[in-house]
Scaffold this active site. Structure first.
Site, PDB file in Angstrom:
ATOM      1  CE  LYS A 171       9.661 -13.591  -3.649  1.00 18.95           C
ATOM      2  NZ  LYS A 171       9.648 -13.057  -2.379  1.00 18.95           N
ATOM      3  CB  SER A 219       7.229 -10.227  -2.980  1.00 21.08           C
ATOM      4  OG  SER A 219       8.380 -10.678  -1.839  1.00 21.08           O
ATOM      5  CB  SER A 278       7.515 -11.753   0.380  1.00 23.16           C
ATOM      6  OG  SER A 278       7.527 -10.946   0.476  1.00 23.16           O
TER       7      SER A 278
END
Lengths: 467, 484
Positions: free
Chosen positions: B75, B150, B174
């Site tokens: 990420k 996210s 997330s």
């Protein structure tokens, strides 16, 4: 009659070798931004790791200032935006500090209360150059302790003594150099005046970095506040700076602009746990503090307080004295030589504090032993010491050079005899009943022997010869 | 579907080289990423360098780690040295860290192959990945719908077979929620189990690095490799050496599982049905399943937001254009520069949360909001301690709904917060939780089942998850990306 009330917030940089939350060097100076890493520059994703030594130093400071030590204390974030603050928050301690409830005793016996001492990190430094703002983060993350006093200071003299005492103690226990000109000790001075029993409105004079300036600023500000009150106005609670050139304080910001720091518990660090046995270990590691030393010197060594105070003022001096006085019959002589001769030789306070001499304590000790054993007289010992300080040679070497190991019995006798013969008038006075006249003869012999002879021995010899 | 052991075997047997495997993934990314927007940066050069090293080691018969040569992604809030790490925000445009995050370091030394950095909601604030400056990631099952957030990009990539596994971050769900939306496994361990050093902070007391993979076995393998104490992270747990992989196959008969009514009641009909079916499956496997009530669970959400926004407002203060990232060029003073840089380069969601966070910490409001939320947090932790004295694990829906339609959430501001309902309590109490696929809704979108455990009970919940996966099968997309 206006009374002054003042309290100090003093920031002291701890002389750990690395910063409080990372392993960068705390060394003063250096190329800008050369003692930096992702952590102390606040790069994204970095986290602080608490330097245990910094905590230990802070506890030492607390113990030296007679504080209680919290078994558990917490780090908190103090949020505000300024270019020298990399994370836009300072990691400090808000509601549960490491140390609290201590005091500093001034020479008159008055105690200035210490409300609290907490650890925190220092910010970087802004440099204004050619219309640009440059930022050096070498100082960011250097460990600080903030020492907050109660508003017990009521005169400029007390303030000066308070700061001097703090400085002395911090240097004594080795937690800080307290070099105000380098910024490793800075004071914020809170001050108010009042003609009644209620406290007046206080102002804060920030970042004072010399005791002389503190005194000037306090004097100016007290007068200024009195003028404001006398003119019928109210003193504004504000933050002030001090302009050294003009000798005046000036407003930096008013209460309306006061920052809301939005303190909250620092989530990236664990609570600081210190057990009673940890505290005791740290207490044991403290050196003997000046006031204890003073007592010992005046009782054990039987020194006069004035002299003892001068010896205990700087740890290196005290250490030198104690080593030189070991096994000596009259430690007072050692003290005299240090205070009388060595201090005069060193002249400045800085040099006295450094006490960087060409001779060792053993050298002084052997000189004093020679004096005690009558091998050398007091004056000669004094001049010998002066030469020792200049050359680094020890007493034996210098005395051998100068053949100052006294004068032989035969030489003494012949010198006295010749003096008698060349001073018939004085001899007549003495034989006529003026006992004191012998001293005039002694004086001549001493001059003739270039001080090598021992005055008492000379007197004895003369009396013997004149029988 | 679990792939790591199979791929490792293929590499050892030289059925495929690491470089060939890497090429397959990169080609698939080139083909499929434009439509999915999973990757924001593809790191071809680094990937081949790592693959090459893995191949060399394999060639000389050097013992290589299970993860050597296995393609994965990170990420974009996980710091990668000399590689862009932007948190999908304008304010970190072009920012290249000078150090590696600990979690990445631990994989790098095992010759993991980094395919690229993936899309995310800006600074991890969001549940759709649409607040990213690069736009949202799409759901591979149906690109009209979001991948979730996210860690949307990471979950999307894993589900679409564009990476074998990924590391994301989970602050309020997330990692679990996008995994649920995309139909793969998303695992958040206990707070402190994995080092946060190098994870760009959103909310310090809530952020956790998480693992996203095709199956539970892969998840366990990766977790065991990256977990454990890090001296650079004071909140990481010392004496922690998990062996979740070796405990996956333990018998789960007799395990006590609790289901909080509150979350079941808030779920969409199809989600509820799927979760209740899963409950039955666990019963069939010999577990004791019981419904119970925990009303405080619902309150966790607003309290979480108070704390998360407060910490975020503080953590994001450092983005002022002075030391790194974007700096606005035309300004009249340093103060002006800072304000302009932040105003122009933070997105709306980030600004909203910074303002909320500043407010709840401010003079006069701290006690009413922040202090109260922290006090509630302590209460919830105590309650969970009691709950886990009774139950081995809890099961809940991961999300009350399946994936939202693209741009739907932007219109429903409060609704976007409510999506985190089921995932937030685990962050709030610092507990481990895993999401595994348990079905599909009538639109063909995956449904996630969440298993929550007591503190440091990663092995237990992964064991339950593994057994469930074994019994139920997975829902991975067979006809996309790299097919094995």
């Amino acid at each position: 009659m206006y009374k002054m009330t003042s309290g100090f917030e003093t920031h002291v940089e701890l002389k750990t070798s690395t910063k409080i939350f990372c392993t960068c060097s705390t060394e003063f100076g250096g190329e800008p931004n050369s003692h930096c890493c992702p952590v102390c520059v606040g790069m994204p994703g970095t986290l602080p790791s608490l330097n245990k030594r910094a905590v230990e130093f802070a506890v030492k400071a607390g113990l030296a200032l007679n504080c209680k030590i919290s078994n558990v204390s917490y780090m908190d974030r103090k949020n505000y935006s300024y270019p020298d603050l990399p994370k836009a928050y300072q990691i400090s301690q808000f509601d549960v500090p490491l140390c609290y409830d201590g005091f500093v005793e001034l020479s008159g016996g008055k105690k200035i209360g210490i409300t609290r001492i907490h650890v925190e990190e220092d910010a970087g430094k802004l440099i204004h150059k050619n219309g640009e703002i440059l930022i050096d983060y070498n100082r960011a993350g250097v460990p600080l302790i903030e020492i907050v006093s109660e508003p017990h200071i009521s005169s400029v003299e007390e303030a000066k003594e308070y700061v001097e005492k703090l400085r002395q103690l911090m240097r004594y226990i080795g937690v800080s150099d307290c070099r105000m000109q380098e910024g490793s000790m800075r004071c914020d001075v809170n001050i108010s005046v009042s003609a009644t029993d209620t406290l007046g409105t206080r102002t804060e004079i920030k970042n004072m970095n010399s005791i002389a300036n503190i005194a000037k600023a306090m004097e100016y500000e007290a007068k200024r506040q009195i003028n404001v009150i006398e003119s019928g106005s109210n003193v504004l609670q504000e933050t002030l700076g001090f302009d050294e050139k003009s000798g005046k304080t000036y407003s930096m910001r008013s209460k309306e602009d006061a920052d809301d720091y939005r303190f909250f518990r620092e989530p990236d660090l664990l609570p600081i746990h210190i057990s009673d046995s940890d505290i005791e270990k740290i207490r044991q590691s403290l050196p003997e503090l000046p006031h204890k030393k003073l007592k010992r010197y005046t009782t054990e060594f039987e020194l006069e307080e004035r002299e003892a105070r001068l010896l205990v003022k700087y740890p290196k001096v005290a250490e030198f004295f104690e080593n030189a006085a070991k096994g000596v019959k009259y430690p007072k002589k050692v003290a005299n030589f240090i205070v009388g001769v060595i201090f005069a030789f060193l002249k400045s306070e800085t040099l006295k504090e450094e006490f960087d001499l060409k001779i060792t304590p053993e050298d002084l000790k052997s000189l004093v032993l020679l004096l005690e054993n009558g091998k050398v007289n007091h004056n000669k010992a004094k001049t010998t010491l002066e030469q020792m300080l200049l050359s680094g040679k020890n007493a034996q070497e210098l005395l051998a050079d100068d053949d100052l190991s006294g004068i032989s019995e035969a030489d003494l006798e012949s010198l006295c005899a010749s003096t008698i013969e060349t001073n018939p008038k004085i001899v007549a006075d003495y034989k006529g009943g003026k006992d004191k006249a012998i001293m005039a003869l002694v004086g001549v012999v001493m001059r003739e022997s270039k001080g090598r002879a021992d005055a008492n021995k000379v007197k004895e010899k003369l009396i013997e010869l004149l029988k | 579907m679990n792939k790591i052991l199979k791929l490792h075997d293929m590499l050892i047997r030289k059925e495929i080289s690491a470089k060939e495997l890497t090429q397959k993934y990169l080609s698939a990314i080139a083909a499929d990423n434009p439509a999915l927007n999973a990757y924001v940066k593809v790191t071809e050069e680094e990937a081949f360098t790592a693959a090459d090293i893995a191949d060399r080691k394999l060639a000389i018969g050097e013992v290589s780690d299970i993860l050597a040569g296995i393609p994965m992604n990170l990420k974009d809030n996980i710091s990668t040295k000399d590689l862009d790490t932007t948190c999908c925000s304008k304010i970190l445009e072009g920012y290249k860290p000078i150090y590696d995050a600990t979690v990445w370091q631990r994989l790098k030394v095992k010759d993991a192959v980094l395919l690229g950095k993936t899309n995310m909601d800006e600074f991890a604030m969001g549940c759709t990945s649409e607040t990213s400056v690069f736009g949202g990631s799409k759901n591979p099952h149906n690109t009209d719908f979001v991948a979730g957030g996210s860690s949307g990009g990471s979950a999307c990539a894993v589900s679409a077979n564009l990476a074998v596994y990924a590391l994301g971050s989970d602050t309020g769900g997330s990692v679990r929620q996008p995994a649920a939306f995309c139909g793969c496994v998303g695992f958040k361990p206990t707070y402190g189990a994995i080092s946060r050093y190098g994870l760009i902070a959103f909310a310090s007391s809530l952020d956790t690095v998480g693992v996203i993979a095709g199956g539970v076995e892969d998840t366990a393998i990766v977790f065991d490799k990256i977990a454990g104490f890090d001296p650079m992270d004071s909140t990481s747990k010392s004496d922690f050496a998990p062996c979740t992989f070796n405990l996956l196959k333990k018998d789960i008969k007799g395990r006590k599982i609790g289901i909080p009514n509150e979350f079941i009641d808030k779920a969409d009909k199809e989600v509820k049905t799927a979760v209740l079916k899963a409950a039955k499956d666990f019963e069939d496997m010999g577990c004791e399943v019981e419904f119970f009530s925990m009303p405080t669970l619902i309150k966790a959400l607003p309290a979480y937001y108070v704390i998360a926004c407060a910490e975020a407002s503080s953590n994001l203060g450092r983005y002022d254009g002075i030391r790194y990232g974007k700096r606005e060029e035309h300004y009249e003073s340093i103060h002006h520069m800072i304000c302009k840089t932040r105003a122009e380069n933070f997105g709306d969601e980030v600004k909203k949360r910074i303002m909320l966070g500043t407010f709840v910490l401010s003079e006069g409001y701290y006690d009413k909001y922040y202090a109260k939320a922290q006090s509630f947090r302590a209460q919830l932790r105590t309650q969970f301690d009691k709950v886990f004295e009774k139950y081995d694990a809890l099961i809940t829906p991961t999300s009350p709904k399946t994936a939202f339609k693209s741009a739907q959430v932007q219109e429903d501001k409060a609704g976007s917060f409510a999506a985190d309902l089921c995932t937030v309590p685990a962050n709030f109490a610092g507990l481990p939780a895993v999401s595994i696929p348990c079905g599909k809704c009538s639109r063909g979108l995956p449904i996630g089942l969440q298993i929550i455990g007591g503190k440091y009970k990663e092995s237990l919940i992964l064991n339950l998850a593994y057994k469930y996966e074994e019994a139920r099968g997975s829902f991975y997309i067979k006809d996309m990306g790299v097919r094995l």
